[in-house]
Motif scaffolding. Structure first.
Motif, PDB file in Angstrom:
ATOM      1  N   PHE A  95      26.991  17.375 -43.719  1.00 41.95           N
ATOM      2  CA  PHE A  95      27.681  18.635 -43.469  1.00 41.95           C
ATOM      3  C   PHE A  95      28.967  18.700 -44.276  1.00 41.95           C
ATOM      4  O   PHE A  95      29.606  17.672 -44.549  1.00 41.95           O
ATOM      5  CB  PHE A  95      28.053  18.780 -41.987  1.00 41.95           C
ATOM      6  CG  PHE A  95      26.868  18.770 -41.058  1.00 41.95           C
ATOM      7  CD1 PHE A  95      26.097  19.904 -40.873  1.00 41.95           C
ATOM      8  CD2 PHE A  95      26.533  17.621 -40.364  1.00 41.95           C
ATOM      9  CE1 PHE A  95      25.019  19.901 -40.019  1.00 41.95           C
ATOM     10  CE2 PHE A  95      25.445  17.600 -39.503  1.00 41.95           C
ATOM     11  CZ  PHE A  95      24.684  18.749 -39.331  1.00 41.95           C
ATOM     12  N   ASP A  96      29.368  19.940 -44.613  1.00 44.85           N
ATOM     13  CA  ASP A  96      30.704  20.108 -45.178  1.00 44.85           C
ATOM     14  C   ASP A  96      31.692  20.318 -44.031  1.00 44.85           C
ATOM     15  O   ASP A  96      31.330  20.235 -42.847  1.00 44.85           O
ATOM     16  CB  ASP A  96      30.746  21.256 -46.189  1.00 44.85           C
ATOM     17  CG  ASP A  96      30.426  22.613 -45.576  1.00 44.85           C
ATOM     18  OD1 ASP A  96      30.516  22.777 -44.337  1.00 44.85           O
ATOM     19  OD2 ASP A  96      30.084  23.542 -46.337  1.00 44.85           O
ATOM     20  N   PHE A 100      28.345  23.457 -42.507  1.00 43.23           N
ATOM     21  CA  PHE A 100      27.161  23.868 -43.248  1.00 43.23           C
ATOM     22  C   PHE A 100      26.458  22.640 -43.819  1.00 43.23           C
ATOM     23  O   PHE A 100      27.112  21.666 -44.202  1.00 43.23           O
ATOM     24  CB  PHE A 100      27.540  24.819 -44.385  1.00 43.23           C
ATOM     25  CG  PHE A 100      27.902  26.204 -43.933  1.00 43.23           C
ATOM     26  CD1 PHE A 100      26.921  27.172 -43.748  1.00 43.23           C
ATOM     27  CD2 PHE A 100      29.223  26.540 -43.667  1.00 43.23           C
ATOM     28  CE1 PHE A 100      27.250  28.450 -43.325  1.00 43.23           C
ATOM     29  CE2 PHE A 100      29.564  27.814 -43.243  1.00 43.23           C
ATOM     30  CZ  PHE A 100      28.571  28.771 -43.064  1.00 43.23           C
ATOM     31  N   THR A 102      24.721  20.036 -46.293  1.00 45.14           N
ATOM     32  CA  THR A 102      24.974  19.694 -47.682  1.00 45.14           C
ATOM     33  C   THR A 102      24.280  18.379 -47.995  1.00 45.14           C
ATOM     34  O   THR A 102      23.800  17.677 -47.090  1.00 45.14           O
ATOM     35  CB  THR A 102      26.488  19.576 -47.957  1.00 45.14           C
ATOM     36  OG1 THR A 102      26.698  19.400 -49.357  1.00 45.14           O
ATOM     37  CG2 THR A 102      27.115  18.440 -47.189  1.00 45.14           C
ATOM     38  N   GLY A 103      24.208  18.015 -49.236  1.00 44.22           N
ATOM     39  CA  GLY A 103      23.631  16.737 -49.618  1.00 44.22           C
ATOM     40  C   GLY A 103      22.130  16.687 -49.442  1.00 44.22           C
ATOM     41  O   GLY A 103      21.459  17.698 -49.248  1.00 44.22           O
ATOM     42  N   TRP A 106      17.546  16.244 -45.979  1.00 41.64           N
ATOM     43  CA  TRP A 106      17.064  17.286 -45.084  1.00 41.64           C
ATOM     44  C   TRP A 106      15.590  17.570 -45.352  1.00 41.64           C
ATOM     45  O   TRP A 106      15.161  17.662 -46.488  1.00 41.64           O
ATOM     46  CB  TRP A 106      17.852  18.584 -45.294  1.00 41.64           C
ATOM     47  CG  TRP A 106      19.297  18.506 -44.936  1.00 41.64           C
ATOM     48  CD1 TRP A 106      20.315  18.050 -45.727  1.00 41.64           C
ATOM     49  CD2 TRP A 106      19.910  18.906 -43.712  1.00 41.64           C
ATOM     50  NE1 TRP A 106      21.516  18.140 -45.059  1.00 41.64           N
ATOM     51  CE2 TRP A 106      21.287  18.671 -43.814  1.00 41.64           C
ATOM     52  CE3 TRP A 106      19.407  19.453 -42.519  1.00 41.64           C
ATOM     53  CZ2 TRP A 106      22.183  18.949 -42.795  1.00 41.64           C
ATOM     54  CZ3 TRP A 106      20.298  19.733 -41.497  1.00 41.64           C
ATOM     55  CH2 TRP A 106      21.668  19.478 -41.635  1.00 41.64           C
ATOM     56  N   TYR A 120      20.620  26.428 -40.197  1.00 42.07           N
ATOM     57  CA  TYR A 120      19.836  25.211 -40.342  1.00 42.07           C
ATOM     58  C   TYR A 120      19.291  24.832 -38.972  1.00 42.07           C
ATOM     59  O   TYR A 120      19.632  25.449 -37.950  1.00 42.07           O
ATOM     60  CB  TYR A 120      20.677  24.072 -40.940  1.00 42.07           C
ATOM     61  CG  TYR A 120      21.916  23.697 -40.174  1.00 42.07           C
ATOM     62  CD1 TYR A 120      21.876  22.757 -39.149  1.00 42.07           C
ATOM     63  CD2 TYR A 120      23.145  24.264 -40.488  1.00 42.07           C
ATOM     64  CE1 TYR A 120      23.022  22.403 -38.454  1.00 42.07           C
ATOM     65  CE2 TYR A 120      24.299  23.922 -39.804  1.00 42.07           C
ATOM     66  CZ  TYR A 120      24.235  22.992 -38.788  1.00 42.07           C
ATOM     67  OH  TYR A 120      25.366  22.646 -38.102  1.00 42.07           O
TER      68      TYR A 120
END
Length: 205
Positions: A95-96, A100, A102-103, A106, A120
Motif C-alpha cells: 500500500f501507499d 491504495f 501498490t507494488g 496482488w 481493491y
C-alpha cells in the motif's frame, strides 16, 4: 428489462453465492418457495414478477447491491480489482500512504458493478467481524471514499497490522475500531498510530 431476465438474475445471484433459489429465499427471510419456478408464471399463463422488496432482501442477504444485480442480468463481467489476503496485507510494499494498492504480489479478482472509483479486494481472515464477514469472504475497499462513524472500514496501523472493523468514536486524541463479534474488545488508538482508514463498499460471500 424482461420478465425472464429478472428471474435469470435471481438464479445467477443464488448460484454466485453457492445457493439454490429456495436457499437464497430462506437466507433473505422469505418463504422458501418465493423464487421457485412455480412462482414465475400463473396457471392461466400470466407472468409473475418478483417484488422489489423480495429482490432487495435477497441482495442484502448476500451483501450485494442493485448495480450488481443489473450487471448479472446484463451479463457484465465487471471490473477487475487487485486481491490480497488480509493477513498478508500487513507486509510492507502493498500500500501507499493513502491506502491504495501498490507494488507486486496482488492477484486479480473480478466483481460486477464496482463503479469508477479505484478499489481493491481483501480476503478476510479471523472471526472478529462475524457474522457479517467470515473467513474467506472478500471485501471491496475504496480508499478514496469518505468515512464516518458507523462505517465498516479497513485500517492499517503504524505497526503494520491491517484489520476490518467498524469505525467508532474518532476524536483528535482517540480512534476506536469496533468488532462486530462481541468476543473481541474495542481497539483504541491514537490518530498518530493509524496509517490510513478506508471504507468497505461490498462483500462477496
Amino acid at each position: 428489462m424482461r420478465h425472464g431476465d429478472v428471474w435469470k438474475g435471481i438464479d445467477l445471484l443464488a448460484e454466485k453465492n453457492g445457493l439454490s433459489a429456495s436457499g437464497l429465499a430462506r437466507q433473505a427471510g422469505l418463504d422458501p418457495t418465493s423464487f421457485n419456478p412455480s412462482k414465475r408464471q400463473a396457471r392461466d399463463g400470466r407472468l409473475r414478477w418478483p417484488s422489489t422488496e423480495s429482490i432487495a432482501r435477497a441482495l442484502e442477504a448476500v451483501g450485494a447491491g442493485m448495480d450488481d444485480f443489473a450487471a448479472l442480468i446484463e451479463g457484465h463481467r465487471g471490473a477487475t480489482a487487485p486481491l490480497i489476503g488480509l493477513a498478508q496485507a500487513g507486509a510492507d510494499g502493498f500500500f501507499d500512504d493513502s491506502g491504495f494498492p501498490t507494488g507486486g504480489g496482488w492477484d486479480e479478482v473480478r466483481f460486477p458493478g464496482l463503479g469508477g472509483d479505484p478499489v481493491y479486494a481483501l480476503e478476510i481472515t479471523g472471526d472478529s467481524m462475524e457474522p457479517a464477514y467470515r473467513e474467506g469472504d472478500r471485501i471491496i475497499v475504496a480508499p478514496g471514499a469518505q468515512v464516518r462513524k458507523g462505517d465498516r472500514v479497513v485500517a492499517k496501523t503504524q505497526d503494520g497490522e491491517v484489520m476490518a472493523k467498524v469505525l467508532g468514536r474518532q476524536t483528535e486524541t482517540q480512534v476506536d475500531l469496533v468488532s462486530l463479534n462481541p468476543d473481541h474488545p474495542i481497539r483504541t488508538f491514537r490518530p498518530s498510530q493509524i496509517n490510513w482508514i478506508a471504507r468497505i463498499l461490498w462483500v462477496s460471500q
